[in-house]
Design a protein around this motif. Structure first.
Motif, PDB file in Angstrom:
ATOM      1  N   LYS A  77      44.483  27.356  41.858  1.00  0.00           N
ATOM      2  CA  LYS A  77      45.131  28.315  40.953  1.00  0.00           C
ATOM      3  C   LYS A  77      44.101  29.259  40.343  1.00  0.00           C
ATOM      4  O   LYS A  77      44.275  30.490  40.351  1.00  0.00           O
ATOM      5  CB  LYS A  77      45.884  27.572  39.850  1.00  0.00           C
ATOM      6  CG  LYS A  77      46.661  28.501  38.914  1.00  0.00           C
ATOM      7  CD  LYS A  77      47.445  27.690  37.895  1.00  0.00           C
ATOM      8  CE  LYS A  77      48.226  28.616  36.969  1.00  0.00           C
ATOM      9  NZ  LYS A  77      49.001  27.851  35.954  1.00  0.00           N
ATOM     10  N   PHE A  78      43.022  28.678  39.818  1.00  0.00           N
ATOM     11  CA  PHE A  78      41.959  29.493  39.230  1.00  0.00           C
ATOM     12  C   PHE A  78      41.285  30.346  40.300  1.00  0.00           C
ATOM     13  O   PHE A  78      40.983  31.521  40.079  1.00  0.00           O
ATOM     14  CB  PHE A  78      40.921  28.590  38.554  1.00  0.00           C
ATOM     15  CG  PHE A  78      39.714  29.318  38.037  1.00  0.00           C
ATOM     16  CD1 PHE A  78      39.743  29.956  36.809  1.00  0.00           C
ATOM     17  CD2 PHE A  78      38.544  29.384  38.786  1.00  0.00           C
ATOM     18  CE1 PHE A  78      38.637  30.639  36.327  1.00  0.00           C
ATOM     19  CE2 PHE A  78      37.432  30.061  38.313  1.00  0.00           C
ATOM     20  CZ  PHE A  78      37.485  30.693  37.085  1.00  0.00           C
ATOM     21  N   THR A  79      41.049  29.770  41.479  1.00  0.00           N
ATOM     22  CA  THR A  79      40.363  30.491  42.555  1.00  0.00           C
ATOM     23  C   THR A  79      41.176  31.687  43.021  1.00  0.00           C
ATOM     24  O   THR A  79      40.632  32.787  43.202  1.00  0.00           O
ATOM     25  CB  THR A  79      40.092  29.559  43.750  1.00  0.00           C
ATOM     26  OG1 THR A  79      39.328  28.427  43.302  1.00  0.00           O
ATOM     27  CG2 THR A  79      39.316  30.289  44.836  1.00  0.00           C
ATOM     28  N   LEU A  80      42.469  31.498  43.219  1.00  0.00           N
ATOM     29  CA  LEU A  80      43.328  32.600  43.657  1.00  0.00           C
ATOM     30  C   LEU A  80      43.383  33.701  42.606  1.00  0.00           C
ATOM     31  O   LEU A  80      43.393  34.891  42.936  1.00  0.00           O
ATOM     32  CB  LEU A  80      44.734  32.082  43.970  1.00  0.00           C
ATOM     33  CG  LEU A  80      44.850  31.189  45.207  1.00  0.00           C
ATOM     34  CD1 LEU A  80      46.263  30.633  45.345  1.00  0.00           C
ATOM     35  CD2 LEU A  80      44.462  31.961  46.465  1.00  0.00           C
ATOM     36  N   SER A  81      43.408  33.292  41.324  1.00  0.00           N
ATOM     37  CA  SER A  81      43.397  34.276  40.245  1.00  0.00           C
ATOM     38  C   SER A  81      42.098  35.067  40.253  1.00  0.00           C
ATOM     39  O   SER A  81      42.081  36.291  40.043  1.00  0.00           O
ATOM     40  CB  SER A  81      43.589  33.577  38.894  1.00  0.00           C
ATOM     41  OG  SER A  81      43.544  34.506  37.833  1.00  0.00           O
ATOM     42  N   THR A  82      40.987  34.369  40.511  1.00  0.00           N
ATOM     43  CA  THR A  82      39.676  35.025  40.569  1.00  0.00           C
ATOM     44  C   THR A  82      39.585  35.972  41.761  1.00  0.00           C
ATOM     45  O   THR A  82      39.081  37.092  41.646  1.00  0.00           O
ATOM     46  CB  THR A  82      38.555  33.969  40.642  1.00  0.00           C
ATOM     47  OG1 THR A  82      38.550  33.210  39.430  1.00  0.00           O
ATOM     48  CG2 THR A  82      37.200  34.628  40.828  1.00  0.00           C
ATOM     49  N   ILE A  83      40.074  35.526  42.927  1.00  0.00           N
ATOM     50  CA  ILE A  83      40.069  36.383  44.118  1.00  0.00           C
ATOM     51  C   ILE A  83      40.892  37.644  43.860  1.00  0.00           C
ATOM     52  O   ILE A  83      40.502  38.756  44.246  1.00  0.00           O
ATOM     53  CB  ILE A  83      40.609  35.626  45.343  1.00  0.00           C
ATOM     54  CG1 ILE A  83      39.627  34.525  45.759  1.00  0.00           C
ATOM     55  CG2 ILE A  83      40.847  36.579  46.516  1.00  0.00           C
ATOM     56  CD1 ILE A  83      40.140  33.637  46.879  1.00  0.00           C
ATOM     57  N   PHE A 122      38.801  35.487  30.905  1.00  0.00           N
ATOM     58  CA  PHE A 122      38.543  34.069  30.617  1.00  0.00           C
ATOM     59  C   PHE A 122      39.725  33.447  29.873  1.00  0.00           C
ATOM     60  O   PHE A 122      40.139  32.327  30.175  1.00  0.00           O
ATOM     61  CB  PHE A 122      37.283  33.915  29.768  1.00  0.00           C
ATOM     62  CG  PHE A 122      36.001  34.211  30.506  1.00  0.00           C
ATOM     63  CD1 PHE A 122      35.991  34.455  31.869  1.00  0.00           C
ATOM     64  CD2 PHE A 122      34.793  34.248  29.832  1.00  0.00           C
ATOM     65  CE1 PHE A 122      34.814  34.729  32.549  1.00  0.00           C
ATOM     66  CE2 PHE A 122      33.607  34.518  30.499  1.00  0.00           C
ATOM     67  CZ  PHE A 122      33.615  34.760  31.866  1.00  0.00           C
ATOM     68  N   ALA A 123      40.250  34.187  28.889  1.00  0.00           N
ATOM     69  CA  ALA A 123      41.335  33.660  28.060  1.00  0.00           C
ATOM     70  C   ALA A 123      42.633  33.491  28.844  1.00  0.00           C
ATOM     71  O   ALA A 123      43.531  32.761  28.417  1.00  0.00           O
ATOM     72  CB  ALA A 123      41.579  34.591  26.868  1.00  0.00           C
ATOM     73  N   ASN A 124      42.715  34.141  30.010  1.00  0.00           N
ATOM     74  CA  ASN A 124      43.933  34.070  30.817  1.00  0.00           C
ATOM     75  C   ASN A 124      43.702  33.354  32.147  1.00  0.00           C
ATOM     76  O   ASN A 124      44.420  33.582  33.119  1.00  0.00           O
ATOM     77  CB  ASN A 124      44.478  35.476  31.058  1.00  0.00           C
ATOM     78  CG  ASN A 124      45.076  36.078  29.809  1.00  0.00           C
ATOM     79  OD1 ASN A 124      46.231  35.832  29.488  1.00  0.00           O
ATOM     80  ND2 ASN A 124      44.289  36.860  29.080  1.00  0.00           N
ATOM     81  N   GLY A 125      42.681  32.480  32.178  1.00  0.00           N
ATOM     82  CA  GLY A 125      42.460  31.625  33.335  1.00  0.00           C
ATOM     83  C   GLY A 125      41.987  32.328  34.575  1.00  0.00           C
ATOM     84  O   GLY A 125      42.327  31.936  35.692  1.00  0.00           O
ATOM     85  N   SER A 126      41.185  33.383  34.406  1.00  0.00           N
ATOM     86  CA  SER A 126      40.654  34.107  35.541  1.00  0.00           C
ATOM     87  C   SER A 126      39.197  34.446  35.288  1.00  0.00           C
ATOM     88  O   SER A 126      38.659  34.168  34.209  1.00  0.00           O
ATOM     89  CB  SER A 126      41.462  35.391  35.793  1.00  0.00           C
ATOM     90  OG  SER A 126      41.063  36.021  36.991  1.00  0.00           O
ATOM     91  N   VAL A 136      44.535  44.321  32.574  1.00  0.00           N
ATOM     92  CA  VAL A 136      43.857  45.043  31.487  1.00  0.00           C
ATOM     93  C   VAL A 136      42.374  44.668  31.473  1.00  0.00           C
ATOM     94  O   VAL A 136      41.496  45.528  31.320  1.00  0.00           O
ATOM     95  CB  VAL A 136      44.504  44.725  30.119  1.00  0.00           C
ATOM     96  CG1 VAL A 136      43.642  45.263  28.978  1.00  0.00           C
ATOM     97  CG2 VAL A 136      45.889  45.331  30.034  1.00  0.00           C
ATOM     98  N   GLY A 137      42.082  43.367  31.628  1.00  0.00           N
ATOM     99  CA  GLY A 137      40.689  42.920  31.672  1.00  0.00           C
ATOM    100  C   GLY A 137      39.923  43.547  32.824  1.00  0.00           C
ATOM    101  O   GLY A 137      38.783  43.988  32.660  1.00  0.00           O
ATOM    102  N   LYS A 163      50.654  37.180  31.615  1.00  0.00           N
ATOM    103  CA  LYS A 163      49.271  36.825  31.940  1.00  0.00           C
ATOM    104  C   LYS A 163      48.699  37.789  32.981  1.00  0.00           C
ATOM    105  O   LYS A 163      47.534  38.194  32.888  1.00  0.00           O
ATOM    106  CB  LYS A 163      49.214  35.385  32.453  1.00  0.00           C
ATOM    107  CG  LYS A 163      47.811  34.920  32.811  1.00  0.00           C
ATOM    108  CD  LYS A 163      47.785  33.454  33.183  1.00  0.00           C
ATOM    109  CE  LYS A 163      47.964  32.579  31.946  1.00  0.00           C
ATOM    110  NZ  LYS A 163      47.727  31.141  32.252  1.00  0.00           N
ATOM    111  N   ILE A 164      49.502  38.160  33.968  1.00  0.00           N
ATOM    112  CA  ILE A 164      49.048  39.097  34.992  1.00  0.00           C
ATOM    113  C   ILE A 164      48.701  40.446  34.379  1.00  0.00           C
ATOM    114  O   ILE A 164      47.693  41.076  34.736  1.00  0.00           O
ATOM    115  CB  ILE A 164      50.125  39.271  36.085  1.00  0.00           C
ATOM    116  CG1 ILE A 164      50.315  37.961  36.856  1.00  0.00           C
ATOM    117  CG2 ILE A 164      49.731  40.394  37.058  1.00  0.00           C
ATOM    118  CD1 ILE A 164      51.420  38.009  37.888  1.00  0.00           C
ATOM    119  N   LEU A 165      49.517  40.891  33.432  1.00  0.00           N
ATOM    120  CA  LEU A 165      49.247  42.165  32.753  1.00  0.00           C
ATOM    121  C   LEU A 165      47.930  42.111  31.989  1.00  0.00           C
ATOM    122  O   LEU A 165      47.140  43.064  32.024  1.00  0.00           O
ATOM    123  CB  LEU A 165      50.399  42.513  31.815  1.00  0.00           C
ATOM    124  CG  LEU A 165      51.719  42.919  32.473  1.00  0.00           C
ATOM    125  CD1 LEU A 165      52.804  43.143  31.414  1.00  0.00           C
ATOM    126  CD2 LEU A 165      51.541  44.186  33.311  1.00  0.00           C
TER     127      LEU A 165
END
Length: 208
Positions: free
Chosen positions: A68-74, A116-120, A9-10, A3-5
């Motif tokens: 979780k979503f917020t940290l991914s977005t940050i 979006f598809a990977n929760g970020s 890429v995104g 997911k991080i990869l």
């Protein structure tokens, strides 16, 4: 790790799209568009404004979308801010505005769809679009377009009328790409459920 990869890429794709728009001297929507317009007006790096204008949306994200979503977005916003600083090392060139609007908008749309598809997301209207989709099933592409359109209207002073029209085309392309992939993702999510339902129905028929 996978997911991080995908998130990286995104981010890379969005940074390429933003760079194309920047060298086309047109704006885009959301906090990225607002930051880009401010960078045009003040000659301040896009990365600094992009990080700062997202801070209020982080608070909303924590309250409505969770940590979780917020940290991914940050992570995504911070990484994009860092990546886009490297455009200063590129040679000076220009991209035709209409080509830049279409190509840049499409690349940004693909990059955002992957996030979006990977929760970020990349903050701002992205957070609101995902919240409304999660809570009320609103189309994230249309929600993103509405807020992006408002941002583009406010950026006309920075880019001018013609480039403003090109900016509208850019966000329209981005919106269509997000809507397309949103529908594709939904279809893939529904397909296993349909197959499972068919399998259960077949098993019941056989047992009878």
């Amino acid at each position: 790790m996978k997911k991080i990869l995908f998130i990286l890429v995104g981010i890379l794709l969005v940074s390429v799209g933003v760079t194309i728009l920047k060298f086309s001297e047109i704006a885009t929507g959301g906090t990225a568009g607002l930051a880009l317009s401010l960078s045009y007006l003040t000659q301040t790096p896009f990365s600094l404004f992009f990080f700062l204008v997202n801070i209020p949306f982080y608070i909303f994200s924590v309250l409505r979308m969770g940590w979780k979503f917020t940290l991914s977005t940050i992570f995504a916003v911070s990484t994009l801010s860092i990546v886009t600083t490297f455009d200063q090392f590129l040679p000076s060139f220009s991209v035709p505005i209409w080509l830049g609007a279409i190509v840049g908008g499409a690349i940004i749309g693909v990059g955002l769809s992957i996030l979006f598809a990977n929760g970020s997301s990349l903050g701002g209207a992205n957070i609101l679009a995902l919240f409304l989709h999660k809570r009320y099933q609103f189309n994230p592409g249309k929600t993103t377009f509405l807020f992006d359109f408002i941002v583009v209207l406010t950026s006309l002073y920075a880019v001018g009328f013609v480039r403003g029209l090109a900016s509208v085309l850019s966000i329209a392309v981005t919106s269509m790409v997000i809507s397309y992939f949103k529908n594709r993702i939904a279809e893939k999510q529904e397909q296993p459920a349909k197959n499972e339902k068919y399998k259960v129905g077949s098993d019941v028929a056989v047992s009878q």
